[in-house]
Design a protein around this motif. Sequence first.
Motif, PDB file in Angstrom:
ATOM      1  N   UNK A  64      10.665   5.707   5.220  1.00  0.00           N
ATOM      2  CA  UNK A  64       9.657   5.239   6.185  1.00  0.00           C
ATOM      3  C   UNK A  64       8.801   4.149   5.560  1.00  0.00           C
ATOM      4  N   UNK A  65       9.381   2.985   5.413  1.00  0.00           N
ATOM      5  CA  UNK A  65       8.671   1.915   4.718  1.00  0.00           C
ATOM      6  C   UNK A  65       8.397   0.686   5.567  1.00  0.00           C
ATOM      7  N   UNK A  66       9.001   0.596   6.731  1.00  0.00           N
ATOM      8  CA  UNK A  66       8.833  -0.599   7.555  1.00  0.00           C
ATOM      9  C   UNK A  66       7.542  -0.591   8.349  1.00  0.00           C
ATOM     10  N   UNK A 121      -7.324  14.266  -9.082  1.00  0.00           N
ATOM     11  CA  UNK A 121      -6.788  14.275  -7.716  1.00  0.00           C
ATOM     12  C   UNK A 121      -6.605  12.851  -7.214  1.00  0.00           C
ATOM     13  N   UNK A 122      -5.760  12.698  -6.221  1.00  0.00           N
ATOM     14  CA  UNK A 122      -5.510  11.386  -5.616  1.00  0.00           C
ATOM     15  C   UNK A 122      -6.612  11.112  -4.599  1.00  0.00           C
ATOM     16  N   UNK A 123      -7.331  10.026  -4.818  1.00  0.00           N
ATOM     17  CA  UNK A 123      -8.415   9.614  -3.924  1.00  0.00           C
ATOM     18  C   UNK A 123      -8.255   8.150  -3.585  1.00  0.00           C
ATOM     19  N   UNK A 124      -8.775   7.775  -2.404  1.00  0.00           N
ATOM     20  CA  UNK A 124      -8.697   6.368  -2.003  1.00  0.00           C
ATOM     21  C   UNK A 124     -10.045   5.724  -1.761  1.00  0.00           C
ATOM     22  N   UNK A 125     -11.080   6.529  -1.547  1.00  0.00           N
ATOM     23  CA  UNK A 125     -12.401   5.933  -1.362  1.00  0.00           C
ATOM     24  C   UNK A 125     -13.465   6.855  -1.928  1.00  0.00           C
ATOM     25  N   UNK A 126     -14.668   6.355  -1.997  1.00  0.00           N
ATOM     26  CA  UNK A 126     -15.774   7.097  -2.591  1.00  0.00           C
ATOM     27  C   UNK A 126     -16.207   8.297  -1.751  1.00  0.00           C
ATOM     28  N   UNK A 127     -15.897   8.267  -0.453  1.00  0.00           N
ATOM     29  CA  UNK A 127     -16.380   9.314   0.440  1.00  0.00           C
ATOM     30  C   UNK A 127     -15.731  10.674   0.217  1.00  0.00           C
ATOM     31  N   UNK A 165       0.819  -1.206   0.000  1.00  0.00           N
ATOM     32  CA  UNK A 165       0.000   0.000   0.000  1.00  0.00           C
ATOM     33  C   UNK A 165       0.856   1.261   0.000  1.00  0.00           C
ATOM     34  N   UNK A 166       1.937   1.244   0.775  1.00  0.00           N
ATOM     35  CA  UNK A 166       2.805   2.420   0.825  1.00  0.00           C
ATOM     36  C   UNK A 166       3.598   2.584  -0.464  1.00  0.00           C
ATOM     37  N   UNK A 196       1.143   3.973  -2.901  1.00  0.00           N
ATOM     38  CA  UNK A 196       0.893   5.381  -2.597  1.00  0.00           C
ATOM     39  C   UNK A 196       2.063   6.244  -3.057  1.00  0.00           C
ATOM     40  N   UNK A 197       3.264   5.813  -2.748  1.00  0.00           N
ATOM     41  CA  UNK A 197       4.448   6.579  -3.159  1.00  0.00           C
ATOM     42  C   UNK A 197       4.486   6.728  -4.678  1.00  0.00           C
ATOM     43  N   UNK A 198       4.142   5.674  -5.382  1.00  0.00           N
ATOM     44  CA  UNK A 198       4.125   5.728  -6.848  1.00  0.00           C
ATOM     45  C   UNK A 198       3.049   6.711  -7.337  1.00  0.00           C
ATOM     46  N   UNK A 199       1.895   6.682  -6.720  1.00  0.00           N
ATOM     47  CA  UNK A 199       0.839   7.628  -7.112  1.00  0.00           C
ATOM     48  C   UNK A 199       1.255   9.061  -6.816  1.00  0.00           C
TER      49      UNK A 199
END
Length: 193
Positions: free
Chosen positions: A133-135, A40-46, A3-4, A7-10
Amino acid sequence: MYDLTALRERLRTQRPVPWDQLPDFSLYMDQVLSYMDRQVIRFDEDDGLTAAMVNNYTKSGLVPRAEGKKYNRDHLAYLTAICVLKRVMSTRDMDLLIREELQGDRPISDGYAAFCGSLNKALNAVADEMEDRTGEEELADAAIHFALMSYAAGVASSRYVTLLRQRQEAREEAASAAHAKSKERAKKEKEKD
């Protein structure tokens, strides 16, 4: 930490399209909402843009009125800025910044380009910060780090907005005083005649 990594790639790659790549034809509301999902960067519908939100932004003057029921490049530029800024500032502060950045003395295309340039730098800076900060054991530390970065940036942004608002109020007072002086001069000249 997939996930991280994702996210970093996005953060490194997902950007609003440049002005010249915004549609040069008018869009209906449902097309605008669909288009903004890519801006824009979004992660959910809300956290997506809704028709009610667009209508409220229009009523409050943040976004120009649609031409008929169609929206153009200008509208997409305004909505892109709003969708990003609404996560970190009040509508009142957004209004001031959007008026300065997109409605100021320069063409909207230039204001939009400046906005996108600043956004690009901010997204890259956060992606760079994430590298260290990946761990999984660092999740809490990383979350606090980014919350504190957000806090510090928010404090700075708030101060810049306050200074901008003071400058705007001073301009308005000066214009009002000049107008009053001009009216007084005209009144005196009229009395002479």
